[in-house]
Design a protein around this motif. Structure first.
Motif, PDB file in Angstrom:
ATOM      1  N   LEU A  13    -118.627 -47.671 -68.643  1.00 50.74           N
ATOM      2  CA  LEU A  13    -119.540 -48.321 -67.876  1.00 50.74           C
ATOM      3  C   LEU A  13    -119.125 -49.696 -67.460  1.00 50.74           C
ATOM      4  O   LEU A  13    -119.634 -50.000 -66.285  1.00 50.74           O
ATOM      5  CB  LEU A  13    -120.543 -48.794 -69.339  1.00 50.74           C
ATOM      6  CG  LEU A  13    -121.580 -47.695 -69.940  1.00 50.74           C
ATOM      7  CD1 LEU A  13    -122.081 -48.181 -71.027  1.00 50.74           C
ATOM      8  CD2 LEU A  13    -122.565 -47.549 -68.747  1.00 50.74           C
ATOM      9  N   ILE A  14    -118.072 -50.099 -67.890  1.00 47.14           N
ATOM     10  CA  ILE A  14    -117.751 -51.510 -67.282  1.00 47.14           C
ATOM     11  C   ILE A  14    -117.042 -51.012 -65.989  1.00 47.14           C
ATOM     12  O   ILE A  14    -117.178 -52.238 -64.891  1.00 47.14           O
ATOM     13  CB  ILE A  14    -116.518 -52.162 -68.316  1.00 47.14           C
ATOM     14  CG1 ILE A  14    -117.227 -52.902 -69.634  1.00 47.14           C
ATOM     15  CG2 ILE A  14    -115.747 -53.231 -67.608  1.00 47.14           C
ATOM     16  CD1 ILE A  14    -116.006 -53.119 -70.695  1.00 47.14           C
ATOM     17  N   PHE A  15    -116.437 -50.109 -65.725  1.00 44.82           N
ATOM     18  CA  PHE A  15    -115.929 -49.553 -64.617  1.00 44.82           C
ATOM     19  C   PHE A  15    -116.971 -49.635 -63.433  1.00 44.82           C
ATOM     20  O   PHE A  15    -116.848 -50.067 -62.373  1.00 44.82           O
ATOM     21  CB  PHE A  15    -114.907 -48.504 -64.667  1.00 44.82           C
ATOM     22  CG  PHE A  15    -114.613 -47.982 -63.344  1.00 44.82           C
ATOM     23  CD1 PHE A  15    -113.632 -48.720 -62.621  1.00 44.82           C
ATOM     24  CD2 PHE A  15    -115.135 -46.708 -62.732  1.00 44.82           C
ATOM     25  CE1 PHE A  15    -113.378 -48.335 -61.302  1.00 44.82           C
ATOM     26  CE2 PHE A  15    -114.848 -46.412 -61.498  1.00 44.82           C
ATOM     27  CZ  PHE A  15    -113.791 -46.981 -60.831  1.00 44.82           C
ATOM     28  N   ILE A  16    -118.152 -48.845 -64.020  1.00 46.04           N
ATOM     29  CA  ILE A  16    -119.071 -48.624 -63.054  1.00 46.04           C
ATOM     30  C   ILE A  16    -119.621 -49.954 -62.701  1.00 46.04           C
ATOM     31  O   ILE A  16    -120.162 -50.202 -61.417  1.00 46.04           O
ATOM     32  CB  ILE A  16    -120.211 -47.828 -63.706  1.00 46.04           C
ATOM     33  CG1 ILE A  16    -119.724 -46.230 -63.903  1.00 46.04           C
ATOM     34  CG2 ILE A  16    -121.492 -47.860 -62.944  1.00 46.04           C
ATOM     35  CD1 ILE A  16    -119.811 -45.933 -62.681  1.00 46.04           C
ATOM     36  N   TYR A  17    -119.922 -50.889 -63.425  1.00 42.13           N
ATOM     37  CA  TYR A  17    -120.696 -52.129 -63.304  1.00 42.13           C
ATOM     38  C   TYR A  17    -119.533 -53.206 -62.485  1.00 42.13           C
ATOM     39  O   TYR A  17    -120.207 -53.722 -61.440  1.00 42.13           O
ATOM     40  CB  TYR A  17    -120.810 -53.000 -64.506  1.00 42.13           C
ATOM     41  CG  TYR A  17    -121.840 -52.479 -65.458  1.00 42.13           C
ATOM     42  CD1 TYR A  17    -122.750 -51.742 -64.830  1.00 42.13           C
ATOM     43  CD2 TYR A  17    -121.866 -52.554 -66.971  1.00 42.13           C
ATOM     44  CE1 TYR A  17    -123.814 -51.272 -65.778  1.00 42.13           C
ATOM     45  CE2 TYR A  17    -122.839 -52.064 -67.670  1.00 42.13           C
ATOM     46  CZ  TYR A  17    -123.917 -51.164 -67.026  1.00 42.13           C
ATOM     47  OH  TYR A  17    -124.918 -50.835 -67.907  1.00 42.13           O
ATOM     48  N   ALA A 346    -118.787 -59.770 -60.168  1.00 44.72           N
ATOM     49  CA  ALA A 346    -117.499 -58.881 -60.336  1.00 44.72           C
ATOM     50  C   ALA A 346    -116.572 -59.691 -61.257  1.00 44.72           C
ATOM     51  O   ALA A 346    -115.935 -58.901 -62.016  1.00 44.72           O
ATOM     52  CB  ALA A 346    -116.819 -58.591 -58.998  1.00 44.72           C
ATOM     53  N   PRO A 347    -116.366 -61.032 -61.005  1.00 41.47           N
ATOM     54  CA  PRO A 347    -115.314 -61.536 -61.720  1.00 41.47           C
ATOM     55  C   PRO A 347    -115.435 -61.397 -63.491  1.00 41.47           C
ATOM     56  O   PRO A 347    -114.552 -61.226 -64.346  1.00 41.47           O
ATOM     57  CB  PRO A 347    -115.305 -62.996 -61.652  1.00 41.47           C
ATOM     58  CG  PRO A 347    -115.893 -63.043 -60.338  1.00 41.47           C
ATOM     59  CD  PRO A 347    -116.679 -61.907 -60.301  1.00 41.47           C
ATOM     60  N   PHE A 348    -116.635 -61.421 -63.715  1.00 38.56           N
ATOM     61  CA  PHE A 348    -116.916 -61.274 -65.218  1.00 38.56           C
ATOM     62  C   PHE A 348    -116.554 -59.640 -65.643  1.00 38.56           C
ATOM     63  O   PHE A 348    -115.680 -59.411 -66.818  1.00 38.56           O
ATOM     64  CB  PHE A 348    -118.608 -61.277 -65.595  1.00 38.56           C
ATOM     65  CG  PHE A 348    -119.041 -60.928 -66.939  1.00 38.56           C
ATOM     66  CD1 PHE A 348    -118.808 -61.871 -67.983  1.00 38.56           C
ATOM     67  CD2 PHE A 348    -119.569 -59.866 -67.183  1.00 38.56           C
ATOM     68  CE1 PHE A 348    -119.062 -61.617 -69.420  1.00 38.56           C
ATOM     69  CE2 PHE A 348    -120.034 -59.470 -68.440  1.00 38.56           C
ATOM     70  CZ  PHE A 348    -119.657 -60.380 -69.487  1.00 38.56           C
ATOM     71  N   TRP A 349    -116.749 -58.645 -65.022  1.00 37.12           N
ATOM     72  CA  TRP A 349    -116.434 -57.360 -65.151  1.00 37.12           C
ATOM     73  C   TRP A 349    -115.122 -57.107 -65.242  1.00 37.12           C
ATOM     74  O   TRP A 349    -114.600 -56.209 -65.818  1.00 37.12           O
ATOM     75  CB  TRP A 349    -117.339 -56.382 -64.490  1.00 37.12           C
ATOM     76  CG  TRP A 349    -118.826 -56.555 -65.053  1.00 37.12           C
ATOM     77  CD1 TRP A 349    -119.820 -57.044 -64.083  1.00 37.12           C
ATOM     78  CD2 TRP A 349    -119.558 -56.203 -66.041  1.00 37.12           C
ATOM     79  NE1 TRP A 349    -121.007 -56.990 -64.691  1.00 37.12           N
ATOM     80  CE2 TRP A 349    -120.898 -56.547 -66.008  1.00 37.12           C
ATOM     81  CE3 TRP A 349    -118.985 -55.928 -67.345  1.00 37.12           C
ATOM     82  CZ2 TRP A 349    -121.728 -56.521 -67.219  1.00 37.12           C
ATOM     83  CZ3 TRP A 349    -119.933 -55.598 -68.374  1.00 37.12           C
ATOM     84  CH2 TRP A 349    -121.307 -55.829 -68.248  1.00 37.12           C
ATOM     85  N   PHE A 350    -114.778 -57.625 -64.293  1.00 40.07           N
ATOM     86  CA  PHE A 350    -113.208 -57.621 -63.826  1.00 40.07           C
ATOM     87  C   PHE A 350    -112.384 -58.033 -65.257  1.00 40.07           C
ATOM     88  O   PHE A 350    -111.409 -57.280 -65.606  1.00 40.07           O
ATOM     89  CB  PHE A 350    -112.336 -58.166 -62.663  1.00 40.07           C
ATOM     90  CG  PHE A 350    -111.147 -57.846 -62.139  1.00 40.07           C
ATOM     91  CD1 PHE A 350    -110.665 -56.739 -61.645  1.00 40.07           C
ATOM     92  CD2 PHE A 350    -110.122 -58.744 -62.804  1.00 40.07           C
ATOM     93  CE1 PHE A 350    -109.320 -56.665 -61.437  1.00 40.07           C
ATOM     94  CE2 PHE A 350    -108.994 -58.546 -62.350  1.00 40.07           C
ATOM     95  CZ  PHE A 350    -108.283 -57.388 -61.682  1.00 40.07           C
ATOM     96  N   ASP A 351    -112.594 -59.244 -65.689  1.00 35.62           N
ATOM     97  CA  ASP A 351    -111.874 -59.624 -66.839  1.00 35.62           C
ATOM     98  C   ASP A 351    -112.276 -59.000 -67.983  1.00 35.62           C
ATOM     99  O   ASP A 351    -111.301 -58.583 -68.897  1.00 35.62           O
ATOM    100  CB  ASP A 351    -112.313 -61.239 -66.945  1.00 35.62           C
ATOM    101  CG  ASP A 351    -111.979 -62.033 -65.908  1.00 35.62           C
ATOM    102  OD1 ASP A 351    -110.985 -61.729 -65.117  1.00 35.62           O
ATOM    103  OD2 ASP A 351    -112.552 -63.219 -65.786  1.00 35.62           O
ATOM    104  N   LEU A 352    -113.339 -58.443 -68.272  1.00 34.97           N
ATOM    105  CA  LEU A 352    -113.694 -57.647 -69.331  1.00 34.97           C
ATOM    106  C   LEU A 352    -112.978 -56.306 -69.308  1.00 34.97           C
ATOM    107  O   LEU A 352    -112.473 -55.871 -70.288  1.00 34.97           O
ATOM    108  CB  LEU A 352    -115.239 -57.470 -69.367  1.00 34.97           C
ATOM    109  CG  LEU A 352    -115.615 -56.826 -70.682  1.00 34.97           C
ATOM    110  CD1 LEU A 352    -115.437 -57.540 -72.030  1.00 34.97           C
ATOM    111  CD2 LEU A 352    -117.216 -56.643 -70.640  1.00 34.97           C
ATOM    112  N   LEU A 353    -112.906 -55.757 -68.155  1.00 31.50           N
ATOM    113  CA  LEU A 353    -112.342 -54.420 -68.082  1.00 31.50           C
ATOM    114  C   LEU A 353    -110.642 -54.460 -68.604  1.00 31.50           C
ATOM    115  O   LEU A 353    -110.102 -53.589 -69.091  1.00 31.50           O
ATOM    116  CB  LEU A 353    -112.164 -53.792 -66.644  1.00 31.50           C
ATOM    117  CG  LEU A 353    -111.599 -52.535 -66.288  1.00 31.50           C
ATOM    118  CD1 LEU A 353    -112.169 -51.489 -66.833  1.00 31.50           C
ATOM    119  CD2 LEU A 353    -111.523 -52.285 -64.884  1.00 31.50           C
TER     120      LEU A 353
END
Length: 377
Positions: A13-17, A346-353
């Protein structure tokens, strides 16, 4: 290697986001360039500094409510889009000075997206000093006369503020310029907040459009990842192979499109322009679009038209092919969840990924004899 169902579903899911957040950011950047959004927001900040820009009083009693103010200001934004200097003679004169006019890239983008505090204060001094007829005294005397007699026809609040800054400087021109630069920086800090808010609003709107256009249904995707081990494995592999390539996109397109230390506003000569040209930006869009297609193929979510020949009549039915997308309300809810996720950026999801991948690949601590012993009584 530590891995389980919940971690892999979250990773997918994180990758999709992340993928669709980057796609929305690229589209938003293209729109910002087409409409020269940064230059327009800089003009808005200068308008608030140099001219009266509070329209709430025009609404009377209704001006006390945020709801009415929002729509009213939205209307004025449309007006200023076509007439940026409407009822703002001083602002037009400010932009007409050579020090500001020459910063524009071309006739289509004649207004610059970045003005340094030093250029702002220098231009203001030139305007104030040049407004005095047959100036023969010092610069300080000319500035004092210009503000006292209001030769430039400044609005009362701006004139009074400049007078106070001039008095705080002890009638010293150099100190007066420093005071104006501080005022400029403070206003541009607010303007940067307006831009972030505007960007997040755009991302939310684009998120809804992208979710519907690409059928990014968060609820269906989560169910697919939980039910299908093969799809889950392929999605994890896709995330692991694509994520390193997204590092440059995220850092270049998103993170470095930040504020300049001198003015707390966006520089036109850095950020995306120096690192990603318009042609390259379209290339990034094509890359992300291809990755979105790969992800959709792995998940098996698509729209299709099926021919039904039941009863001897040929009819065409168009809709969603996956069994997890048979409820229209759930599909719409899944789109809304995706849009909200995209608006986080994108930065939020990149860091979380990165954190999830690191956690997933971390080896659990080895058991020691001491850990395996049980207490005896």
């Amino acid at each position: 290697m530590f891995s389980n169902l919940a971690i892999d579903v979250a990773l997918g899911l994180i990758f999709i986001y992340l993928l669709y957040s980057l796609l929305a950011s690229v589209v938003q950047e293209l729109v910002a360039r087409i409409f020269n959004s940064r230059a327009r927001l800089l003009t808005k900040g200068l308008r608030r500094m140099l001219e009266e820009d509070d329209h709430s009083k025009d609404l009377g009693w209704f001006g006390k409510f945020t709801f009415f103010n929002w729509f009213y200001e939205l209307g004025w934004s449309v007006v200023y889009f076509f007439e940026p200097f409407r009822k703002n003679p001083f602002l037009k004169k400010f932009y007409s000075t050579p020090s500001i006019r020459n910063l524009g890239e071309n006739s289509a983008t004649s207004r610059p997206a970045y003005i340094s505090p030093q250029i702002f204060s220098q231009t203001m001094v030139h305007l104030l000093r040049g407004s005095v007829q047959e100036h023969k005294g010092t610069d300080a005397q000319a500035i004092k006369a210009a503000l006292t007699h209001n030769y430039l026809h400044l609005v009362p609040d701006t004139r009074e503020h400049l007078l106070q800054l001039f008095e705080d400087a002890g009638h010293n021109t150099a100190a007066f310029r420093i005071n104006m630069e501080g005022w400029f920086n403070e206003t541009m800090t607010r303007a940067s907040g307006w831009y972030r808010k505007q960007t997040q609003t755009w991302l939310l709107c684009m998120g809804i459009a992208i979710a519907a256009l690409f059928n990014v249904d968060s609820i269906a995707i989560a169910r697919i990842l939980m039910k299908d081990k093969n799809v889950r494995s392929q999605m994890v592999q896709l995330a692991a192979s694509r994520a390193p390539g997204y590092t440059a996109i995220t850092d270049t397109l998103i993170r470095k499109n930040v504020l300049h230390k001198d003015s707390a506003f966006f520089r036109a000569d850095t950020s995306v322009r120096i690192l990603v040209s318009d042609t390259s930006l379209l290339g990034v869009y094509a890359l992300l679009r291809a990755d979105a297609g790969d992800a959709a193929n792995v998940l098996g979510i698509s729209r299709a038209c099926v021919t039904d020949t039941t009863g001897g009549h040929m009819t065409m039915h168009c809709g969603y092919t996956h069994p997890f997308q048979q409820n229209g309300w759930l599909v719409f809810a899944g789109w809304c969840i995706t849009a909200l996720a995209i608006s986080l950026g994108a930065p939020f999801w990149f860091d979380l990924l990165g954190k999830v991948v690191k956690f997933r690949t971390t080896q659990p601590p080895a058991d020691t004899p001491g850990n395996n012993t049980t207490a005896t009584h």
